[in-house]
Motif scaffolding. Structure first.
Motif, PDB file in Angstrom:
ATOM      1  N   SER A   2       0.820  -1.204   0.000  1.00  0.00           N
ATOM      2  CA  SER A   2       0.000   0.000   0.000  1.00  0.00           C
ATOM      3  C   SER A   2       0.856   1.256   0.000  1.00  0.00           C
ATOM      4  O   SER A   2       1.998   1.253   0.489  1.00  0.00           O
ATOM      5  CB  SER A   2      -0.886   0.007   1.253  1.00  0.00           C
ATOM      6  N   THR A   3       0.276   2.329  -0.521  1.00  0.00           N
ATOM      7  CA  THR A   3       0.882   3.661  -0.428  1.00  0.00           C
ATOM      8  C   THR A   3      -0.107   4.609   0.246  1.00  0.00           C
ATOM      9  O   THR A   3      -0.072   5.815   0.028  1.00  0.00           O
ATOM     10  CB  THR A   3       1.251   4.196  -1.831  1.00  0.00           C
ATOM     11  N   SER A   4      -0.980   4.052   1.062  1.00  0.00           N
ATOM     12  CA  SER A   4      -2.034   4.809   1.714  1.00  0.00           C
ATOM     13  C   SER A   4      -1.477   5.892   2.635  1.00  0.00           C
ATOM     14  O   SER A   4      -0.385   5.770   3.183  1.00  0.00           O
ATOM     15  CB  SER A   4      -2.898   3.849   2.548  1.00  0.00           C
ATOM     16  N   ALA A   5      -2.265   6.930   2.820  1.00  0.00           N
ATOM     17  CA  ALA A   5      -1.931   7.980   3.784  1.00  0.00           C
ATOM     18  C   ALA A   5      -2.376   7.579   5.191  1.00  0.00           C
ATOM     19  O   ALA A   5      -2.155   8.309   6.144  1.00  0.00           O
ATOM     20  CB  ALA A   5      -2.603   9.289   3.380  1.00  0.00           C
ATOM     21  N   TYR A   6      -3.017   6.419   5.319  1.00  0.00           N
ATOM     22  CA  TYR A   6      -3.514   5.914   6.592  1.00  0.00           C
ATOM     23  C   TYR A   6      -2.681   4.717   7.023  1.00  0.00           C
ATOM     24  O   TYR A   6      -2.124   4.014   6.183  1.00  0.00           O
ATOM     25  CB  TYR A   6      -4.982   5.488   6.479  1.00  0.00           C
ATOM     26  N   ALA A   7      -2.637   4.477   8.334  1.00  0.00           N
ATOM     27  CA  ALA A   7      -1.945   3.279   8.832  1.00  0.00           C
ATOM     28  C   ALA A   7      -2.419   2.975  10.240  1.00  0.00           C
ATOM     29  O   ALA A   7      -2.430   3.839  11.103  1.00  0.00           O
ATOM     30  CB  ALA A   7      -0.443   3.480   8.813  1.00  0.00           C
ATOM     31  N   SER A   8      -2.809   1.747  10.444  1.00  0.00           N
ATOM     32  CA  SER A   8      -3.163   1.266  11.782  1.00  0.00           C
ATOM     33  C   SER A   8      -2.072   0.305  12.241  1.00  0.00           C
ATOM     34  O   SER A   8      -1.422  -0.348  11.422  1.00  0.00           O
ATOM     35  CB  SER A   8      -4.510   0.533  11.733  1.00  0.00           C
ATOM     36  N   PRO A   9      -1.884   0.213  13.563  1.00  0.00           N
ATOM     37  CA  PRO A   9      -0.825  -0.664  14.078  1.00  0.00           C
ATOM     38  C   PRO A   9      -1.254  -2.128  14.128  1.00  0.00           C
ATOM     39  O   PRO A   9      -2.433  -2.445  14.220  1.00  0.00           O
ATOM     40  CB  PRO A   9      -0.593  -0.126  15.492  1.00  0.00           C
ATOM     41  N   VAL A  10      -0.279  -3.002  14.072  1.00  0.00           N
ATOM     42  CA  VAL A  10      -0.491  -4.435  14.228  1.00  0.00           C
ATOM     43  C   VAL A  10      -0.301  -4.781  15.704  1.00  0.00           C
ATOM     44  O   VAL A  10       0.568  -4.233  16.371  1.00  0.00           O
ATOM     45  CB  VAL A  10       0.512  -5.233  13.362  1.00  0.00           C
ATOM     46  N   VAL A  11      -1.144  -5.670  16.204  1.00  0.00           N
ATOM     47  CA  VAL A  11      -1.011  -6.164  17.579  1.00  0.00           C
ATOM     48  C   VAL A  11      -1.030  -7.693  17.546  1.00  0.00           C
ATOM     49  O   VAL A  11      -1.615  -8.292  16.660  1.00  0.00           O
ATOM     50  CB  VAL A  11      -2.135  -5.638  18.509  1.00  0.00           C
ATOM     51  N   ILE A  12      -0.377  -8.294  18.526  1.00  0.00           N
ATOM     52  CA  ILE A  12      -0.361  -9.748  18.653  1.00  0.00           C
ATOM     53  C   ILE A  12      -1.267 -10.123  19.816  1.00  0.00           C
ATOM     54  O   ILE A  12      -1.142  -9.587  20.916  1.00  0.00           O
ATOM     55  CB  ILE A  12       1.064 -10.271  18.929  1.00  0.00           C
TER      56      ILE A  12
ATOM     57  N   GLY B 268      -2.722 -21.032  23.089  1.00  0.00           N
ATOM     58  CA  GLY B 268      -1.334 -20.637  23.324  1.00  0.00           C
ATOM     59  C   GLY B 268      -0.625 -20.087  22.110  1.00  0.00           C
ATOM     60  O   GLY B 268       0.468 -19.538  22.233  1.00  0.00           O
ATOM     61  N   THR B 269      -1.226 -20.204  20.925  1.00  0.00           N
ATOM     62  CA  THR B 269      -0.603 -19.642  19.727  1.00  0.00           C
ATOM     63  C   THR B 269      -0.952 -18.162  19.628  1.00  0.00           C
ATOM     64  O   THR B 269      -1.813 -17.659  20.351  1.00  0.00           O
ATOM     65  CB  THR B 269      -1.068 -20.385  18.453  1.00  0.00           C
ATOM     66  N   ASN B 270      -0.282 -17.491  18.730  1.00  0.00           N
ATOM     67  CA  ASN B 270      -0.493 -16.054  18.562  1.00  0.00           C
ATOM     68  C   ASN B 270      -1.316 -15.761  17.322  1.00  0.00           C
ATOM     69  O   ASN B 270      -1.190 -16.436  16.305  1.00  0.00           O
ATOM     70  CB  ASN B 270       0.853 -15.332  18.443  1.00  0.00           C
ATOM     71  N   ARG B 271      -2.141 -14.734  17.413  1.00  0.00           N
ATOM     72  CA  ARG B 271      -2.919 -14.254  16.273  1.00  0.00           C
ATOM     73  C   ARG B 271      -2.477 -12.817  15.981  1.00  0.00           C
ATOM     74  O   ARG B 271      -2.386 -11.992  16.880  1.00  0.00           O
ATOM     75  CB  ARG B 271      -4.403 -14.272  16.596  1.00  0.00           C
ATOM     76  N   VAL B 272      -2.219 -12.558  14.714  1.00  0.00           N
ATOM     77  CA  VAL B 272      -1.855 -11.210  14.287  1.00  0.00           C
ATOM     78  C   VAL B 272      -3.142 -10.461  13.986  1.00  0.00           C
ATOM     79  O   VAL B 272      -3.981 -10.924  13.215  1.00  0.00           O
ATOM     80  CB  VAL B 272      -0.947 -11.256  13.041  1.00  0.00           C
ATOM     81  N   CYS B 273      -3.314  -9.305  14.614  1.00  0.00           N
ATOM     82  CA  CYS B 273      -4.513  -8.487  14.426  1.00  0.00           C
ATOM     83  C   CYS B 273      -4.091  -7.063  14.091  1.00  0.00           C
ATOM     84  O   CYS B 273      -2.977  -6.651  14.385  1.00  0.00           O
ATOM     85  CB  CYS B 273      -5.362  -8.458  15.702  1.00  0.00           C
TER      86      CYS B 273
END
Length: 168
Positions: free
Chosen positions: A21-31, A37-42
């Motif tokens: 993307s070249t968007s002017a917007y961006a949201s952060p990634v959280v784990i 016990g496994t991790n999910r990327v959100c």
């Protein structure tokens, strides 16, 4: 955690779920740690959701569905795999879904869980798909076929599969 994010990005890119993307917007990634016990990327869309106009599309509650089933004897359930990812993102809205990682900016090509109106959008599409099907009901991306007789049940299954085939 970095490996988890990298693997998820690779998977989503390979599946065609996201794109650079070249968007002017961006949201952060959280784990998020899942119960197993496994991790999910959100992606944390709280700021985007605060400024999004809410879609009040109604959703049947489980109690309402159960009340419709009291006389039925035959049941089949179907889970639409990754239901949200089956809905293409509007081209004009992709930029709003941008998220940032150490590997740059990406955006979703399909609808994703986490947007305030994702459930309403999927629910509306499922209602359209199942329109005029008395023996088919949905709850999010799960579909339930329910009938009194086996013959009607086979017809309900045929109805669901033919409707689904027409729309994929």
């Amino acid at each position: 955690m970095q490996d988890t994010v990298d693997k998820e990005l690779e998977t989503m890119l390979r599946m065609g779920i996201i794109e650079p993307s070249t968007s002017a917007y961006a949201s952060p990634v959280v784990i998020v740690r899942k119960p197993d016990g496994t991790n999910r990327v959100c992606v944390d869309y709280r700021k985007l959701n605060k400024i999004t106009v809410f879609d009040p599309e109604p959703m049947l509650q489980p109690e309402q569905i159960f009340a419709m089933l009291e006389k039925d004897r035959y049941f089949s359930t179907y889970d639409v795999t990754e239901g949200y990812w089956q809905v293409p993102m509007n081209v004009n809205d992709k930029a709003f879904t941008a998220f940032v990682t150490q590997r740059g900016l990406h955006q979703f090509k399909v609808m994703l869980f986490g947007l305030v109106n994702a459930s309403a959008t999927l629910n509306r599409l499922m209602h359209k798909l199942l329109f005029r099907s008395d023996s088919l009901d949905n709850y999010v991306d799960d579909v339930l076929a329910h009938t009194l007789t086996w013959e009607n049940h086979l017809q309900a299954i045929r109805d669901f599969l033919s409707k689904f085939r027409m729309h994929i």
